[in-house]
Design a protein around this motif. Structure first.
Motif, mmCIF file in Angstrom:
data_model
loop_
_atom_site.group_PDB
_atom_site.id
_atom_site.type_symbol
_atom_site.label_atom_id
_atom_site.label_comp_id
_atom_site.label_asym_id
_atom_site.label_seq_id
_atom_site.Cartn_x
_atom_site.Cartn_y
_atom_site.Cartn_z
ATOM 1 N N ARG A 8 0.821 -1.191 0.000
ATOM 2 C CA ARG A 8 0.000 0.000 0.000
ATOM 3 C C ARG A 8 0.862 1.250 0.000
ATOM 4 N NH1 ARG A 8 -4.363 3.302 3.141
ATOM 5 N NH2 ARG A 8 -3.103 5.168 3.116
ATOM 6 N N TYR A 9 1.929 1.235 0.786
ATOM 7 C CA TYR A 9 2.834 2.372 0.793
ATOM 8 C C TYR A 9 3.367 2.635 -0.612
ATOM 9 C CZ TYR A 9 3.107 2.930 5.868
ATOM 10 O OH TYR A 9 2.827 3.186 7.176
ATOM 11 N N VAL A 11 2.086 1.686 -3.559
ATOM 12 C CA VAL A 11 1.043 2.143 -4.476
ATOM 13 C C VAL A 11 0.702 3.606 -4.189
ATOM 14 C CG1 VAL A 11 -1.361 1.833 -5.161
ATOM 15 C CG2 VAL A 11 0.083 -0.156 -4.824
ATOM 16 N N THR A 12 0.605 3.936 -2.923
ATOM 17 C CA THR A 12 0.300 5.312 -2.535
ATOM 18 C C THR A 12 1.361 6.277 -3.055
ATOM 19 O OG1 THR A 12 -0.814 4.528 -0.546
ATOM 20 C CG2 THR A 12 -0.105 6.833 -0.567
ATOM 21 N N LEU A 15 1.108 6.650 -6.775
ATOM 22 C CA LEU A 15 -0.044 7.485 -7.092
ATOM 23 C C LEU A 15 0.311 8.951 -6.929
ATOM 24 C CD1 LEU A 15 -3.106 5.637 -5.589
ATOM 25 C CD2 LEU A 15 -3.014 6.706 -7.833
ATOM 26 N N ASP A 16 1.001 9.247 -5.859
ATOM 27 C CA ASP A 16 1.446 10.613 -5.617
ATOM 28 C C ASP A 16 2.313 11.091 -6.772
ATOM 29 O OD1 ASP A 16 3.123 12.844 -4.402
ATOM 30 O OD2 ASP A 16 1.771 12.414 -2.740
ATOM 31 N N LEU A 19 0.244 11.740 -9.842
ATOM 32 C CA LEU A 19 -0.584 12.940 -9.717
ATOM 33 C C LEU A 19 0.255 14.213 -9.813
ATOM 34 C CD1 LEU A 19 -2.916 11.759 -6.824
ATOM 35 C CD2 LEU A 19 -3.652 12.330 -9.147
ATOM 36 N N ASN A 20 1.485 14.190 -9.301
ATOM 37 C CA ASN A 20 2.279 15.406 -9.198
ATOM 38 C C ASN A 20 3.476 15.465 -10.133
ATOM 39 O OD1 ASN A 20 0.606 16.318 -7.107
ATOM 40 N ND2 ASN A 20 1.779 15.160 -5.603
ATOM 41 N N GLN A 35 2.314 12.040 2.123
ATOM 42 C CA GLN A 35 1.684 10.767 2.458
ATOM 43 C C GLN A 35 2.023 10.273 3.861
ATOM 44 O OE1 GLN A 35 -0.558 9.855 0.448
ATOM 45 N NE2 GLN A 35 0.014 11.300 -1.161
ATOM 46 N N ILE A 76 -1.047 -2.057 -10.966
ATOM 47 C CA ILE A 76 -0.932 -2.197 -9.515
ATOM 48 C C ILE A 76 -0.136 -3.450 -9.175
ATOM 49 C CG2 ILE A 76 -2.244 -2.361 -7.381
ATOM 50 C CD1 ILE A 76 -2.496 0.257 -8.997
ATOM 51 N N LEU A 129 -6.540 4.495 -11.869
ATOM 52 C CA LEU A 129 -6.827 5.033 -10.542
ATOM 53 C C LEU A 129 -6.906 6.562 -10.590
ATOM 54 C CD1 LEU A 129 -4.746 2.876 -8.051
ATOM 55 C CD2 LEU A 129 -7.188 2.824 -8.516
ATOM 56 N N VAL A 130 -5.969 7.164 -11.319
ATOM 57 C CA VAL A 130 -5.930 8.615 -11.381
ATOM 58 C C VAL A 130 -7.188 9.168 -12.057
ATOM 59 C CG1 VAL A 130 -4.793 10.571 -12.484
ATOM 60 C CG2 VAL A 130 -3.433 8.836 -11.316
#
Lengths: 157, 157
Positions: A8-9, A11-12, A15-16, A19-20, A35, A76, A129-130
């Motif tokens: 999860r860390y 993937v998170t 994702l960050d 997004l950025n 995060q 993922i 996901l985004v």
DNA sequence: TTATATACTTAGTAAAACACTAGGGATTTG
DNA sequence: CAAATCCCTAGTGTTTTACTAAGTATATAA
């Protein structure tokens, strides 16, 4: 298939990054702040992600990380496998007596299930996901999906 | 959602139970032998399964375990949640600043993914696995699904 | 060219989880 | 009663987790 908080860390963090990372690289310090993950732990996770070419690092001031390829080319499953180390732990790889096929049957059933879950998350990309996040409006408060664990004891006869 | 070897042990044991519990209860000793899981560890797993009414124990000689309800009423998610303890670990439950929604966005995305995986294994019952095993002929040797982890480094630009 | 910001690397560590051993108690059958 | 089984609790070595610490390497900027 292993799926834990470590995955999860990762993937998170990815994702960050997705997004950025549009305008310039994203530093691990940013992700750490965003995060709430320790910087050094992120560095370890990104070492694994980098080894699989899922991210690309740029050193020096103004540096940071980019995605290693397009967000729709990163699943993922890719991310989780990079950090969580696929554990294959069937003990009856042909050897052992397999109890007349009985033991191997449950093993095969598990392997089927395991592969199904893998194929499922293989089909979900970072880009999925985004875009989902941008489409549907998400509130900040989330709750556990209804009836996930607590109702099991009651619904039995 | 956590999915580890512990959950696999539980699913494997439940599968054994579903396959052999037709005529009389199945003892933990049998499962221990069949599946190569230590007896005492099985007892711990079954304590959790019993607490969720997924199995029913019968004491005394000739005793053992039955499924707590019909095999088609027991999902893989039920089993895994019983032993693996759903870990909810979002740190921004309304509090914290959420970095202008940015942080919560990734959290929500993860939660969506997590729920999707949950709903996926929620739909697979023990009976599904059993009937699948009887229908398709499974050999004893199984291999890792093609290209799960090793090809990731090569396919990057 | 020196200072700084970043990526990268290695070593260590407290806490938790994992899988097991050990030793019992409770209940039912024969 | 004796044995077989479920049931319960405590302890233990190993691995994983998430982190701290302390560096090295490299690129930018003053």
């Amino acid at each position: 298939m292993r799926l834990s908080t470590k995955g999860r860390y990762a993937v998170t963090a990815m994702l960050d990054l997705a997004l950025n990372g549009q305008d310039g690289p994203v530093t691990l310090s940013d992700i750490s702040e965003n995060q709430g993950i320790s910087l050094s732990y992120l560095e370890q996770l990104f070492a694994a992600l980098r080894a699989k070419n899922l991210v690309r690092g740029v050193r020096g001031p103004g540096g940071g990380y980019f995605l290693g390829r397009e967000a729709d080319e990163i699943s993922i499953a890719n991310i989780i496998c990079a950090v969580d180390e696929w554990v294959e732990f069937t003990r009856c790889q042909g050897r052992e007596d397999c109890r007349g096929g009985q033991r191997c049957m449950t093993h095969n059933l598990w392997d089927d299930l395991s592969r199904q879950i893998y194929e499922f998350i293989e089909e979900i990309s970072l880009a999925d996901l985004v875009s989902r996040g941008q489409g549907g409006g998400h509130g900040c408060h989330k709750e556990k999906p209804a009836g996930i664990q607590d109702d099991l004891s009651e619904q039995a006869a």
